[in-house]
Design a protein around this motif. Sequence first.
Motif, PDB file in Angstrom:
ATOM      1  N   ARG A  47      18.773 -56.975  -0.894  1.00 36.46           N
ATOM      2  CA  ARG A  47      18.642 -56.394  -2.228  1.00 36.46           C
ATOM      3  C   ARG A  47      17.800 -55.123  -2.203  1.00 36.46           C
ATOM      4  O   ARG A  47      18.197 -54.089  -2.728  1.00 36.46           O
ATOM      5  CB  ARG A  47      18.018 -57.407  -3.191  1.00 36.46           C
ATOM      6  N   ARG A  51      21.260 -53.029  -2.052  1.00 39.15           N
ATOM      7  CA  ARG A  51      21.796 -53.157  -3.406  1.00 39.15           C
ATOM      8  C   ARG A  51      21.008 -52.373  -4.451  1.00 39.15           C
ATOM      9  O   ARG A  51      21.586 -51.789  -5.365  1.00 39.15           O
ATOM     10  CB  ARG A  51      21.845 -54.631  -3.798  1.00 39.15           C
ATOM     11  N   ASP A  52      19.681 -52.318  -4.331  1.00 40.08           N
ATOM     12  CA  ASP A  52      18.879 -51.593  -5.311  1.00 40.08           C
ATOM     13  C   ASP A  52      19.037 -50.077  -5.192  1.00 40.08           C
ATOM     14  O   ASP A  52      18.616 -49.349  -6.070  1.00 40.08           O
ATOM     15  CB  ASP A  52      17.392 -51.942  -5.160  1.00 40.08           C
ATOM     16  N   THR A  54      22.068 -48.397  -4.444  1.00 41.92           N
ATOM     17  CA  THR A  54      23.439 -47.920  -4.581  1.00 41.92           C
ATOM     18  C   THR A  54      24.095 -48.577  -5.785  1.00 41.92           C
ATOM     19  O   THR A  54      23.648 -49.610  -6.270  1.00 41.92           O
ATOM     20  CB  THR A  54      24.246 -48.197  -3.295  1.00 41.92           C
ATOM     21  N   ILE A  56      27.325 -50.465  -7.050  1.00 42.33           N
ATOM     22  CA  ILE A  56      28.461 -51.229  -6.541  1.00 42.33           C
ATOM     23  C   ILE A  56      29.567 -51.169  -7.597  1.00 42.33           C
ATOM     24  O   ILE A  56      29.363 -51.581  -8.734  1.00 42.33           O
ATOM     25  CB  ILE A  56      28.073 -52.698  -6.263  1.00 42.33           C
ATOM     26  N   LEU A  62      31.550 -53.753  -2.090  1.00 42.78           N
ATOM     27  CA  LEU A  62      30.411 -54.615  -1.781  1.00 42.78           C
ATOM     28  C   LEU A  62      30.582 -55.268  -0.412  1.00 42.78           C
ATOM     29  O   LEU A  62      29.661 -55.271   0.404  1.00 42.78           O
ATOM     30  CB  LEU A  62      30.238 -55.679  -2.861  1.00 42.78           C
ATOM     31  N   VAL A  66      28.067 -54.577   2.726  1.00 39.69           N
ATOM     32  CA  VAL A  66      27.302 -55.681   3.309  1.00 39.69           C
ATOM     33  C   VAL A  66      27.645 -55.847   4.782  1.00 39.69           C
ATOM     34  O   VAL A  66      26.758 -56.028   5.621  1.00 39.69           O
ATOM     35  CB  VAL A  66      27.516 -56.992   2.521  1.00 39.69           C
ATOM     36  N   TYR A  69      25.914 -53.075   6.596  1.00 47.18           N
ATOM     37  CA  TYR A  69      24.465 -53.291   6.628  1.00 47.18           C
ATOM     38  C   TYR A  69      24.089 -54.394   7.622  1.00 47.18           C
ATOM     39  O   TYR A  69      23.096 -54.273   8.340  1.00 47.18           O
ATOM     40  CB  TYR A  69      23.930 -53.649   5.228  1.00 47.18           C
ATOM     41  N   CYS A 108      26.466 -47.405   5.620  1.00 43.13           N
ATOM     42  CA  CYS A 108      26.412 -47.845   4.214  1.00 43.13           C
ATOM     43  C   CYS A 108      26.654 -46.682   3.251  1.00 43.13           C
ATOM     44  O   CYS A 108      25.867 -46.438   2.335  1.00 43.13           O
ATOM     45  CB  CYS A 108      25.090 -48.533   3.910  1.00 43.13           C
TER      46      CYS A 108
END
Length: 119
Positions: A47, A51-52, A54, A56, A62, A66, A69, A108
């Motif tokens: 996260r 996720r924080d 970019t 999605i 996603l 992932v 990453y 990513c």
Amino acid sequence: MLVRDRAGQFTDTFDEIFRTEGVDVAKTPPRTPIANCYIERWFGTLRRELRDRTIIWNETQLRRLVTDYVEHYKEHRPHRSLDQQPPEPLPTPPSFQPSHPVTVRQRCDGLIHVHQQAA
């Protein structure tokens, strides 16, 4: 795979919905809060670092992010507990040569930049 605890709000119907979609449901052992700590740490890292940072747009993006990453996490990202080494390091690169150019590989969707010296 879905890893969940044995909280009362998760019913058999909840598990069956995931099973019909082909997802395995694994329950943590009873009265073992330590069983969740590893997955919670991993999701926290995912996260904060991905996720924080970019937006999605859809499930396909996603999954791609992932997957990329996870490869970066295992092959390149330093880990404190491993003396700043990744869990599965790539073959040892040759020593730095000032005359060789440095290449930048984006991971990513450009969120992470991996610098390597060209051979």
